[in-house]
Design a protein around this motif. Structure first.
Motif, short mmCIF file in Angstrom:
data_model
loop_
_atom_site.label_atom_id
_atom_site.label_comp_id
_atom_site.label_asym_id
_atom_site.label_seq_id
_atom_site.Cartn_x
_atom_site.Cartn_y
_atom_site.Cartn_z
N PRO A 373 0.79 -1.24 0.00
CA PRO A 373 0.00 0.00 0.00
C PRO A 373 0.82 1.28 0.00
O PRO A 373 0.28 2.35 0.34
N MET A 374 2.10 1.23 -0.37
CA MET A 374 2.89 2.45 -0.40
C MET A 374 2.44 3.34 -1.55
O MET A 374 2.39 2.90 -2.70
N LEU A 375 2.12 4.59 -1.24
CA LEU A 375 1.71 5.56 -2.25
C LEU A 375 2.91 6.27 -2.85
O LEU A 375 2.96 6.51 -4.05
N ALA A 376 3.86 6.66 -1.99
CA ALA A 376 4.98 7.45 -2.46
C ALA A 376 6.08 7.46 -1.42
O ALA A 376 5.87 7.11 -0.25
N LYS A 377 7.26 7.90 -1.87
CA LYS A 377 8.36 8.23 -0.97
C LYS A 377 8.59 9.73 -1.11
O LYS A 377 8.70 10.24 -2.22
N VAL A 378 8.64 10.42 0.02
CA VAL A 378 8.87 11.85 0.02
C VAL A 378 10.20 12.10 0.72
O VAL A 378 10.43 11.61 1.84
N VAL A 379 11.08 12.84 0.05
CA VAL A 379 12.45 13.00 0.51
C VAL A 379 12.77 14.50 0.63
O VAL A 379 12.36 15.29 -0.23
N ALA A 380 13.48 14.87 1.67
CA ALA A 380 13.96 16.25 1.80
C ALA A 380 15.47 16.24 1.97
O ALA A 380 16.02 15.41 2.70
N TRP A 381 16.14 17.16 1.28
CA TRP A 381 17.58 17.36 1.43
C TRP A 381 17.82 18.76 1.96
O TRP A 381 17.16 19.72 1.53
N ALA A 382 18.77 18.90 2.89
CA ALA A 382 19.14 20.20 3.44
C ALA A 382 20.55 20.10 3.99
O ALA A 382 21.08 19.00 4.18
N PRO A 383 21.17 21.21 4.27
CA PRO A 383 22.53 21.17 4.83
C PRO A 383 22.61 20.47 6.18
O PRO A 383 23.64 19.87 6.51
N THR A 384 21.53 20.53 6.98
CA THR A 384 21.55 19.90 8.30
C THR A 384 20.35 18.97 8.46
O THR A 384 19.35 19.10 7.76
N ARG A 385 20.46 18.05 9.41
CA ARG A 385 19.39 17.10 9.68
C ARG A 385 18.13 17.81 10.17
O ARG A 385 17.01 17.47 9.76
N THR A 386 18.29 18.78 11.06
CA THR A 386 17.14 19.49 11.60
C THR A 386 16.36 20.20 10.51
O THR A 386 15.12 20.15 10.46
N GLU A 387 17.09 20.84 9.59
CA GLU A 387 16.42 21.55 8.50
C GLU A 387 15.74 20.57 7.55
O GLU A 387 14.63 20.83 7.06
N ALA A 388 16.38 19.44 7.27
CA ALA A 388 15.78 18.45 6.38
C ALA A 388 14.48 17.91 6.97
O ALA A 388 13.46 17.76 6.27
#
Length: 638
Positions: A373-388
Motif C-alpha cells: 500500500p505504499m503511495l509514495a516516498k517523500v524526501v527532503a535534502w538540506a545542509p543539516t538534519r534538523t532543517e531536512a
C-alpha cells in the motif's frame, strides 16, 4: 528496456531511461491497467491476472513480454523477482541484458541462511541461533527468500513459536514463492543501518555511506535517512569496510545494499545483502548527487567506476507514505485516490535544498488490495538534519491527500518529535512513544470543530451555484428568519443560519466568503481559509497544515446497510485464508477467529470480548469487501 515491476519503482527507472534516451517497456497486471507506470512507458504489455503469482512473479511471461516488445534489456526494480537468480539466468539465456548483479551473487545472498554462513567465513560479524530455548527469547522469525516484513514475526513465548512459524511460512510462500524461514535472536532496541555499495566488473567497489532505517512498522521501514545520527566516523569506517568485504566475497557487480543490526554499544552484525536497488536509494542520491539507476545501466554496459566515490554533502530524510491506518494496528487501506498533491519535484536526483517525491500514484489512481500500500516516498535534502526534517514535515503537512486513509499525520508528528530530532531513532521508537500520540490527528480540537461548518457552507455554495433561480443568494437565506440550515456528517450535525447580519448559530465565527472549493471564516477575530473538496459523500477539508475527512450522511438512511448486533465485519478488502471457529464455539476476548490476507500481509480478526459464535458467514478462499460480515458473536451470559 523492460522494467519487470510496477508502480513507483517502474516510474523511477523510466525517468532515468528518458534522460539517457533509452526506450521503455512497462508490464502491467489487470488491477494496474490504469497505473501511471503503464501510461508513461513507450510500450506496454499486459500480464493477464491480478495476483503477483500470476503476473509479476511469472518469469516466462516477463521474458515473453520483452521479446514481443523489442526490448533488449530487463531491469527488475525491487521486490518481486529482483533477487531471483533463476529469473536473472533466464533473462541472460534469452539473449537480453540483465540490469543487476551476476546470478551467482544473487544465489549466494538469496538464502539468508546460507548468506550468514558465507559472511561469517569472510569475517563479517553475524547473528546466529540454532535451537530456540527459553533463554533465547525474544526471537525473530524471518523469511529466507525475501524481505519487506513479509514472513517476519517476533516471538516472545515458546508456546507461540509453532503458530508464528506457520504464519511466517504462509506469508513467505505468498510473497516470494518460498516458504523457508529461520530464527535469529531479536535485539529489542537495535538500529537498522545499511550501507549502499556500487561495484563494477573491473574490481572497483564503492561504499556510498550508511542509511539509518530503524523506524519501522511490521518490520517494514517507514523513515530512512543518511547519514545516521548514531554513526560516528569510526563506526562508519568499520561498517563501510564490512560492506565492501561482503561485496567482494561474492564478486558483486552493480548496486546493492549490505544491512546490519547495530547495538547501542556500537557492535554490529550482518543481517542480509539486498542484491538490487533499495526502496530508500533516493536519500543516497540526494547527498551524493549520483543517479544510481544510471550507474546500474553504465555498469551493465561495462563502464568503469572512478577510483573514489563522491564525498556526501548535507543530510537527506525519506518517509514512506502508505495507504494505511496506524491507529488501528497499521491496517492497510484500499480505494480510489481522488487527489494527490505533495509539494516537491518528481524523481529529482541532483542534491539541493528542497523535497523530492517518488510516487506510484496520481489523482485518479486506485490503491489495490493485491500489492503493497505504499503511495509514495517523500524526501527532503538540506545542509543539516534538523532543517531536512523540518522541510519534510512541512511538505507532508501541506499535502492534499484525498482518498484512502494515510499515515501522513504519524509521519509529520514523528519528524517533529523531540526524540527524533535528538537522534533517538532505534527500532523501538514507535513502541516507546506510542501510536496514541504519534498517530493522533494533526487537526486540533478547534480545527475539527470548525471543519464541518466549512464543509457545510461549501456544499451549500455548490448547490446554489447550480440553482436555476436566485443563484446569487446563499443557501438557506430567508428575508424573514426561519429554521436553521442543517447538514449531517458522521461527526455530528451542523446547524447555521445566514441572515442579514451574517452567520448565526456559531458564536465567535463570522463568514467572509464561501465558494464550492474554499470557505473563509473569521474565528475569534482571526481570518482562516479552508479548502473543501467533495467526492460523493466523502468530504475533505484542508486547513493550514492539517486535514479532516468527513462523511456526509444521507437524509434517509438505507436500512439494508445496517448489520446485526454482534457482527464482526471485514476491516479491509481481502481474501479469507483461515477460519478457526464454527457456530456454537465459545470464545474469549483476543482469541483469533479468522485470518484475512490483503496487500501481501496476513491480518488476524480477533474476538473483541468473550462470547459465543452464532454464525460464520465466510469460508477459506472467499474474497470479501470492507464492511462485509465475517462472523457474529453473542455476548456470553456467564
Amino acid at each position: 528496456m523492460l522494467v519487470a515491476n510496477r508502480g513507483e519503482i517502474a516510474r523511477r527507472v523510466f525517468r532515468t531511461c528518458r534522460d539517457l534516451g533509452i526506450g521503455t517497456v512497462a508490464v502491467y497486471s489487470d488491477p494496474d491497467a490504469g497505473s501511471p507506470h503503464r501510461a508513461e512507458a513507450d510500450r506496454a504489455v499486459r500480464l493477464p491476472g491480478a495476483a503477483p503469482a500470476d503476473t509479476y512473479l511469472r518469469a516466462d511471461l516477463l521474458i515473453a513480454a520483452a521479446r514481443a516488445s523489442g526490448a533488449d534489456a530487463v531491469h527488475p526494480g525491487y521486490g518481486f523477482l529482483s533477487e531471483d537468480a533463476g529469473f536473472a539466468r533466464a533473462v541472460l539465456d534469452a539473449g537480453l541484458t540483465w540490469i543487476g548483479p551476476p546470478p551467482a551473487a544473487i544465489d549466494a545472498m538469496g538464502s539468508k541462511i546460507a548468506a550468514k554462513e558465507l559472511m561469517a567465513a569472510a569475517g563479517v560479524p553475524v547473528l546466529q541461533l540454532d535451537d530456540v530455548t527459553e533463554a533465547d527469547l525474544p526471537v525473530l522469525v524471518k523469511a529466507s527468500a525475501g524481505g519487506g516484513g513479509r514472513g517476519m514475526r517476533i516471538v516472545r513465548a515458546l508456546a507461540d513459536l509453532p503458530g508464528e512459524l506457520a504464519t511466517a511460512r504462509a506469508e513467505a510462500a505468498s510473497a516470494f514463492g518460498d516458504p523457508t524461514v529461520f530464527v535469529e535472536p531479536y535485539v529489542e532496541a537495535g538500529r537498522h543501518v545499511e550501507v549502499q555499495v556500487l561495484a563494477d566488473a573491473h574490481g572497483t567497489v564503492w561504499s556510498l555511506g550508511e542509511r539509518e532505517c530503524s523506524l519501522q512498522r511490521r518490520h517494514q521501514k517507514v523513515v530512512e535517512e543518511t547519514p545516521s545520527p548514531f554513526v560516528d566516523d569510526d563506526l562508519r569506517a568499520r561498517l563501510s569496510a564490512a560492506a565492501v568485504t561482503a561485496a567482494r566475497a561474492i564478486d558483486y557487480v552493480g548496486a546493492g545494499t549490505v544491512e546490519f543490526l547495530v547495538r547501542s554499544d556500537g557492535a554490529f552484525f550482518f543481517l542480509e545483502t539486498n542484491t538490487r536497488l533499495q526502496v530508500e536509494h533516493p536519500v543516497t542520491e540526494c547527498v551524493t548527487g549520483l543517479d544510481l539507476v544510471a550507474w546500474q545501466l553504465r555498469i551493465a554496459a561495462g563502464e568503469r567506476l572512478p577510483a573514489e566515490p563522491p564525498v556526501p554533502s548535507g543530510h537527506a530524510v525519506e518517509v514512506r507514505l502508505y495507504a494505511e491506518d496506524p491507529a488501528h494496528d497499521w491496517r492497510p487501506v484500499s480505494g480510489p485516490v481522488h487527489a494527490f498533491d505533495v509539494p516537491g519535484t518528481p524523481f529529482a536526483v541532483p542534491p539541493g535544498p528542497g523535497t523530492r517525491v517518488d510516487a506510484g500514484v496520481v489523482a485518479g489512481s486506485a490503491v489495490s488490495t493485491h500489492y503493497d500500500p505504499m503511495l509514495a516516498k517523500v524526501v527532503a535534502w538540506a545542509p543539516t538534519r534538523t532543517e531536512a526534517a523540518a522541510r519534510l514535515a512541512a511538505a507532508l503537512a501541506g499535502a492534499r491527500l484525498h482518498g484512502p486513509t494515510t499515515n501522513r499525520d504519524l509521519l509529520v508528528r514523528t519528524l517533529r518529535h523531540p526524540a527524533f530530532l535528538a537522534g533517538e531513532t532505534d527500532t523501538a521508537f514507535f513502541d516507546r512513544h506510542g501510536l496514541d500520540v504519534l498517530a493522533a490527528p494533526l487537526a486540533t480540537d478547534d480545527d475539527r470543530a470548525v471543519a464541518p461548518l466549512a464543509a457545510a457552507l461549501a456544499l451549500a455554495a455548490a448547490r446554489r451555484r447550480d440553482a436555476a433561480v436566485l443563484g446569487g443568494l446563499p443557501s438557506g437565506w430567508r428575508n424573514v428568519p426561519s429554521q436553521l440550515q442543517r447538514t449531517a456528517f458522521d461527526t455530528g450535525e451542523v446547524a447555521y443560519r445566514l441572515a442579514r447580519d451574517g452567520l448565526q448559530g456559531h458564536e465567535g465565527v463570522d463568514l467572509v466568503s464561501a465558494t464550492p472549493d474554499e470557505v473563509v471564516l473569521t474565528v475569534r477575530g482571526v481570518e482562516r481559509r479552508f479548502a473543501v473538496a467533495a467526492y460523493g459523500d466523502d468530504v475533505r477539508v484542508d486547513g493550514d497544515g492539517w486535514s479532516v475527512a468527513l462523511r456526509l450522511l444521507p437524509r434517509f438512511p438505507d436500512p439494508s446497510a445496517t448489520v446485526a448486533a454482534g457482527s464482526l465485519v471485514a476491516p479491509m478488502p481481502g481474501s479469507v485464508v483461515a477460519v478457526h471457529v464454527a457456530p456454537g464455539d465459545r470464545v474469549t476476548a483476543g482469541q483469533r477467529l479468522l485470518v484475512l490476507e490483503a496487500m501481501k500481509m496476513q491480518h488476524p480478526v480477533t474476538a473483541p470480548a468473550d462470547g459465543v459464535v452464532t454464525s460464520v458467514d465466510v469460508a477459506v478462499g472467499d474474497q470479501v469487501e470492507a464492511g462485509a460480515v465475517l462472523t457474529v458473536l453473542e455476548g456470553d451470559p456467564a
